[in-house]
Design an enzyme around this catalytic site. Structure first.
Site, PDB file in Angstrom:
ATOM      1  N   LYS A  63     -17.988  -0.991   1.381  1.00  0.00           N
ATOM      2  CA  LYS A  63     -19.385  -0.880   0.953  1.00  0.00           C
ATOM      3  C   LYS A  63     -19.751  -1.981  -0.035  1.00  0.00           C
ATOM      4  CE  LYS A  63     -20.078   4.122   1.523  1.00  0.00           C
ATOM      5  NZ  LYS A  63     -20.338   5.412   0.809  1.00  0.00           N
ATOM      6  N   ALA A  84     -19.989   3.115  -4.299  1.00  0.00           N
ATOM      7  CA  ALA A  84     -19.141   4.265  -4.614  1.00  0.00           C
ATOM      8  C   ALA A  84     -19.022   5.163  -3.392  1.00  0.00           C
ATOM      9  CB  ALA A  84     -19.721   5.050  -5.792  1.00  0.00           C
ATOM     10  N   ASP A  85     -17.974   5.954  -3.393  1.00  0.00           N
ATOM     11  CA  ASP A  85     -17.811   6.949  -2.339  1.00  0.00           C
ATOM     12  C   ASP A  85     -17.067   8.142  -2.929  1.00  0.00           C
ATOM     13  OD1 ASP A  85     -18.347   7.443   0.529  1.00  0.00           O
ATOM     14  OD2 ASP A  85     -16.186   7.763   0.596  1.00  0.00           O
ATOM     15  N   THR A  86     -17.427   9.337  -2.465  1.00  0.00           N
ATOM     16  CA  THR A  86     -16.820  10.573  -2.960  1.00  0.00           C
ATOM     17  C   THR A  86     -16.313  11.396  -1.788  1.00  0.00           C
ATOM     18  OG1 THR A  86     -18.331  10.630  -4.861  1.00  0.00           O
ATOM     19  CG2 THR A  86     -17.233  12.696  -4.281  1.00  0.00           C
ATOM     20  N   ALA A 121     -14.321   6.889  -5.826  1.00  0.00           N
ATOM     21  CA  ALA A 121     -13.953   5.498  -6.078  1.00  0.00           C
ATOM     22  C   ALA A 121     -15.222   4.693  -6.284  1.00  0.00           C
ATOM     23  CB  ALA A 121     -13.150   4.928  -4.915  1.00  0.00           C
TER      24      ALA A 121
END
Length: 205
Positions: A63, A84-86, A121
């Site tokens: 991303k 960001a990614d969750t 992250a």
């Protein structure tokens, strides 16, 4: 140091916008698609046997890298790109955003009465340098009845949330305890975010 002290946020999440405003970060939204009918830029499907940590690092790096490429392609002013990614993980499995409401129900049944991990992250890309941090928190749910689960899924927006719940909403009533970063569980760990942005030349305080 960037003259305007601004960044690009490569995310559609209103929660991440809210959290950035909380620490006074000025941002411009960097949409990964020009129009809603275009194919997605990033395939977020896990690879076969991909560990949750490997998955979230890969997606977040991708991303941020794609966001930086968009800045260059569109000849935008040069500011750092934050992505960001969750994901929610339990028993080594990745629970991302549910496919539909029945998938959300099954996710919440899996989480009921147990502890799980929420991994977020974040990555910052600028001038072809990409840095990443990972925040991992543990959340324990009380036992949930099927009626509670179905009421929650029916009456709240869950399809855009990893693990089919949001800690800042009504699901807070499900949570016995947490260990880790509350803002990380929301989708943007502010301590790690501030660290990365300052390393990229953005003044936070």
């Amino acid at each position: 140091m960037f003259l305007d002290n601004q960044i690009y946020l490569a995310s559609r999440s209103p929660r991440r916008r809210e959290l950035l405003r909380q620490i006074g970060v000025k941002f411009n939204l960097l949409m990964m698609r020009e129009t809603a009918d275009r194919a997605i830029d990033i395939d977020e499907q896990p690879l076969d046997n991909e560990a949750p940590t490997d998955y979230i690092y890969r997606i977040t790096r991708t991303k941020a890298s794609e966001g930086w490429n968009k800045v260059l392609q569109r000849r935008l002013p040069i500011f750092p790109v934050l992505a960001a990614d969750t994901v929610v993980t339990i028993d080594g499995c990745i629970l991302g955003k549910p496919r539909d409401k029945e998938d959300a129900v099954e996710m919440l049944k899996t989480l009921s009465g147990r502890s799980h991990q929420v991994m977020t992250a974040i990555s910052v890309a600028v001038n072809d340098v990409l840095q990443i941090r990972l925040s991992t928190s543990t959340v324990r749910f009380r036992e949930l009845s099927e009626k509670e689960i179905r009421n929650y899924v029916t009456n709240h927006h869950v399809l855009d949330k990893a693990g089919a719940y949001a800690i800042q909403g009504m699901a807070a009533a499900f949570i016995v305890d947490i260990s880790g970063s509350y803002s990380g569980i929301m989708g943007l760990p502010l301590y790690e975010t501030a660290q990365l942005l300052e390393e990229a030349g953005i003044t936070i305080i």
